[in-house]
Design a protein around this motif. Structure first.
Motif, mmCIF file in Angstrom:
data_model
loop_
_atom_site.group_PDB
_atom_site.id
_atom_site.type_symbol
_atom_site.label_atom_id
_atom_site.label_comp_id
_atom_site.label_asym_id
_atom_site.label_seq_id
_atom_site.Cartn_x
_atom_site.Cartn_y
_atom_site.Cartn_z
ATOM 1 N N GLU A 135 -13.665 18.022 43.392
ATOM 2 C CA GLU A 135 -14.770 17.481 44.232
ATOM 3 C C GLU A 135 -15.071 16.582 44.891
ATOM 4 O O GLU A 135 -14.061 15.836 44.169
ATOM 5 C CB GLU A 135 -15.316 17.834 42.630
ATOM 6 C CG GLU A 135 -17.296 16.681 42.769
ATOM 7 C CD GLU A 135 -17.254 16.330 41.973
ATOM 8 O OE1 GLU A 135 -17.268 15.471 40.445
ATOM 9 O OE2 GLU A 135 -18.552 16.311 41.523
ATOM 10 N N ASP A 166 -21.450 19.321 43.983
ATOM 11 C CA ASP A 166 -22.312 18.361 43.374
ATOM 12 C C ASP A 166 -23.396 18.218 44.156
ATOM 13 O O ASP A 166 -23.308 17.837 45.101
ATOM 14 C CB ASP A 166 -22.106 17.769 42.939
ATOM 15 C CG ASP A 166 -22.203 16.184 42.419
ATOM 16 O OD1 ASP A 166 -23.044 15.901 42.545
ATOM 17 O OD2 ASP A 166 -21.855 15.777 41.094
ATOM 18 N N HIS A 169 -23.626 14.539 45.873
ATOM 19 C CA HIS A 169 -23.192 13.759 46.667
ATOM 20 C C HIS A 169 -22.887 14.537 48.255
ATOM 21 O O HIS A 169 -22.790 14.377 48.448
ATOM 22 C CB HIS A 169 -20.900 14.639 46.214
ATOM 23 C CG HIS A 169 -20.870 13.848 44.936
ATOM 24 N ND1 HIS A 169 -20.791 12.304 44.357
ATOM 25 C CD2 HIS A 169 -20.431 14.259 44.043
ATOM 26 C CE1 HIS A 169 -20.389 11.676 43.331
ATOM 27 N NE2 HIS A 169 -19.946 12.749 43.415
ATOM 28 N N GLN A 192 -22.605 21.210 39.764
ATOM 29 C CA GLN A 192 -23.828 20.239 39.341
ATOM 30 C C GLN A 192 -24.760 20.251 39.975
ATOM 31 O O GLN A 192 -24.690 19.532 41.268
ATOM 32 C CB GLN A 192 -22.181 19.235 39.155
ATOM 33 C CG GLN A 192 -21.007 19.161 38.685
ATOM 34 C CD GLN A 192 -20.263 18.331 38.342
ATOM 35 O OE1 GLN A 192 -19.691 17.769 39.317
ATOM 36 N NE2 GLN A 192 -19.103 17.254 37.201
ATOM 37 N N ARG A 211 -29.342 8.899 38.763
ATOM 38 C CA ARG A 211 -28.708 10.096 38.799
ATOM 39 C C ARG A 211 -30.409 10.123 38.546
ATOM 40 O O ARG A 211 -30.705 9.757 37.407
ATOM 41 C CB ARG A 211 -27.902 10.738 38.470
ATOM 42 C CG ARG A 211 -26.935 10.957 40.278
ATOM 43 C CD ARG A 211 -25.609 11.499 39.089
ATOM 44 N NE ARG A 211 -24.769 11.479 39.894
ATOM 45 C CZ ARG A 211 -23.770 12.627 40.279
ATOM 46 N NH1 ARG A 211 -23.776 13.418 39.476
ATOM 47 N NH2 ARG A 211 -23.098 12.358 41.308
ATOM 48 N N GLU A 240 -25.251 16.982 36.176
ATOM 49 C CA GLU A 240 -24.521 15.902 35.950
ATOM 50 C C GLU A 240 -25.012 14.923 36.009
ATOM 51 O O GLU A 240 -25.106 13.967 37.162
ATOM 52 C CB GLU A 240 -23.132 16.329 36.417
ATOM 53 C CG GLU A 240 -22.378 15.265 36.185
ATOM 54 C CD GLU A 240 -20.555 15.080 37.637
ATOM 55 O OE1 GLU A 240 -21.565 15.178 38.025
ATOM 56 O OE2 GLU A 240 -20.307 14.472 37.392
HETATM 57 MG MG MG Z 1 -19.230 15.841 40.233
#
Ligand code: MG
Ligand code: DHB
Length: 631
Positions: A135, A166, A169, A192, A211, A240
């Protein structure tokens, strides 16, 4: 729908608390965060068994940090560390290890170097019967974009090595989403999901503290998921969330929110593709506030009736079988419930005199209830008398109810039919015409929960959150409004313990409606009539009016009238806002009267600190909370 999962880092408690909350909410799987395992007092086999006993799949073990591109001798150590973790994973029963891109200043760049390292790790993973997903962290030293991570995975060319995507990101860096669609779905090991509010700050702090669940923030997570779906990826969607409030809040509540966010995201994504293929009714459009119900004992009910009369309401109905009265004015209906048993009475015992239910007018009650059930909102039923209407309802803030009504063709039964009309005063012109907004106070930690609750079920838009200064600390205020402004709800919460908002929650055993604003077509006429009826309004200091004069250069006569009637004023371009507050009723709730001129869309936020300071001057000293009735 893909299997659902959540990372243990998203919740409060120890590993066992987290896992129980995750299972209870109904997730299919879990990402075990290494730190939750390290700090837990239980061996890997027992932890693995605990997870399978809860019927949860271990979706990933994570994170393994600072792997790729290390120079020797660090590289050798890193492989040895990975080998140890693969052994641990076998004891736990975890099949996938998440490696996040290297942040170490000692790491060396180069896509082929990283690919070579991952290829070699693939052989080690194969020996241990596990897999590895790579990742890109948005702040990785050399790899910080999913496209580079994918190129590395592609070149590693190993069947044990895949990609992890994810949403945070990807969206935080504003990476384009289209290239995701060309990654083969079977090379993606895990997806994610996280949302976040738009904040102007460094991406690491943003990610580690702010988040939140999809739908609670501002990122286009549905667009991201739509691109992922185009790959054919059929694996788990795993939340996540690194969030300071989630770490402190109730694991059970946050886990339920998480599942609700995935359900709403799946619906949102399906609608992006083809609205006709959606599996549940769309977010319910709100048409207005049908009624507001107050629960209290006889004695305060009489005082409330006097207050309603002074505000220009007339008693418009008596319930056929219950000790419930209806008060009306313009398009506003207020219900006063003094029943000796049932839901309203429990509410009054628990919270003291207050609002126990809101009834919202929707286009289609059955569709609204179907969506509520799909979102796992809690539905509510109460016994009704013969021939009386059962109004469909769900649980809302602080255990209160939200009833749903719909406009009915002439002759169809409506909740009005449960009342025998009493006509007294019905012909007086209305001083107040509509419910303008309803404010609910709640624990600060619950604000995101109720935000998701309201916006997942109803077509409500979020207005940016404002911090308002109470003399005892800041209060966060988040308005939710429908398209035509006929329903405006405000969520208030404060981390400071002695603000008006926090004291409402701590002294009244939980969240609830603290204030209701009504619209007046002529606030001066309304206030004059109410004062003639014996009502007086919250005192506003002279300093405030001096400042108004300085700010806007108002006509002296107009300013005098504002001052005389304790009316607050705001202006936005040509639009104007006038507002006035009653004193607080039974130390619980208060009313506001507003006049909106020229399409003013706000809530007078600049005046809120003046109002809060005035209320703080009036407030009783803090007492130890105790139920009203102890029998
Ligand atoms: Mg992640
Ligand atoms: O903040 C981090 O370090 C971190 C770790 C693992 C992840 O999957 C992630 O998205 C962030």
């Amino acid at each position: 729908m893909n299997p659902t999962s959540i990372a243990t880092v998203s919740l409060s408690g120890d590993l066992a608390d987290k896992l129980r909350a995750i299972a209870a909410a109904g997730f299919d799987g879990v990402e075990v965060f290494e730190n939750d395992f390290l700090t837990f007092d239980g061996n890997p086999r027992d932890v693995g068994k605990m997870i399978t006993d809860l019927n949860l799949a271990i979706v990933a073990f994570q994170p393994f940090r600072d792997f790729e591109g290390m120079p020797e001798p660090l590289r050798g150590r890193t492989f040895e560390r990975a080998r140890r973790k693969f052994e641990l994973m076998n004891e736990l029963g975890a099949k996938l290890m998440l490696i996040c891109s290297n942040v170490s200043p000692q790491s060396l760049g180069g896509i082929d170097r990283a690919a070579h390292d991952l290829n070699e790790l693939g052989d080690l993973a194969a020996k241990h019967g596990v897999r590895v997903g790579f990742e890109a962290l948005a702040w990785g030293r050399h790899v910080n974009d999913y496209r580079d991570a994918w190129e590395i995975v592609r070149r590693a060319n190993h069947d044990r090595i895949g990609l992890i995507l994810d949403s945070f990101h990807t969206l935080a860096r504003r990476s384009p989403l289209e290239p995701i669609a060309s990654i083969p779905g079977d090379r993606i090991e895990l997806v994610q999901l996280a949302d976040a509010p738009l904040l102007d700050m460094d991406v690491l702090s943003w990610s580690r503290h702010f988040r939140n669940f999809p739908g609670q923030g501002d990122l286009p997570v549905a667009d991201f998921l739509r691109a992922v779906e185009a790959t054919g990826y059929a694996g788990p969607l795993s939340l996540e969330i690194f969030n300071d409030q989630f770490r402190a809040g109730s694991a059970k509540r946050v886990a339920v929110d998480g599942l609700r966010s995935l359900i709403q995201l799946a619906d949102q994504t399906a609608r992006l593709n083809d609205p006709a293929k959606a599996e549940m009714p769309d977010r319910a459009p709100l048409l207005g506030v049908e009624f507001i119900e107050f629960a209290l004992d006889e004695e305060p009910a009489q005082a409330l009736a006097s207050l309603f009369s002074a505000l220009g309401f007339h008693k418009s109905g008596e319930h056929r079988s219950k000790s419930v009265t209806r008060w009306s004015q313009g398009g506003i209906n207020l219900i006063v419930n003094t029943e000796k048993d049932g839901f309203a009475q429990s509410h009054a015992i628990m919270h003291g005199p207050g609002v126990c239910a809101l009834a919202l007018r929707v286009g289609d009650v059955a569709a609204t209830m179907a969506r509520a059930r799909a979102l796992k909102d809690t539905t509510f039923e109460q016994s009704v008398g013969p021939g009386e209407m059962e109004i469909p309802a769900i649980r809302g803030v602080g255990g209160s109810l939200i009833y749903f009504t719909e406009p009915r063709p002439d002759g169809a039964q409506s909740w009005h039919d449960d009342f025998i009309a009493t006509g007294d005063g019905a012909n007086a012109p209305a001083l107040l015409t509509e419910v303008d907004h309803i404010s609910q106070s709640m624990d600060y930690d619950e604000m995101l929960s109720w935000l998701l609750f309201y916006t997942s079920l109803f077509a409500l838009d979020r207005i940016p959150q404002l911090a308002i200064a109470d003399p005892a600390g800041l209060v966060q205020s988040r308005p939710l409004v429908n398209a035509d402004g006929s329903v405006r709800l405000i969520l208030n919460g404060s981390q400071a313990t002695r603000t008006l908002s926090s004291r409402f929650v701590s002294e009244h055993f939980g969240s609830g409606v603290q204030h209701i604003a009504f619209t007046s077509p002529d606030i001066f006429a309304a206030v004059a009539a109410m004062r003639a009826a014996g009502l007086d309004f919250l005192d506003i200091p002279e300093n405030y009016y001096d400042d108004l004069e300085a700010r806007y250069g108002l006509e002296p006569e107009f300013l005098d009238r504002l001052r005389e009637h304790h009316i607050l004023y705001d202006r936005d371009g040509e639009a104007e806002f006038l507002q006035v507050y009653t004193h607080v009723f039974a130390q619980r709730f208060f009313f506001e009267i507003v006049e909106r001129r020229g399409g003013y869309a706000g809530f007078g936020a600049v005046n809120a600190p003046v109002r809060l300071a005035a209320q703080a001057r009036e407030a009783r000293p803090v007492t130890v909370p105790r139920p009203l009735h102890e029998d």
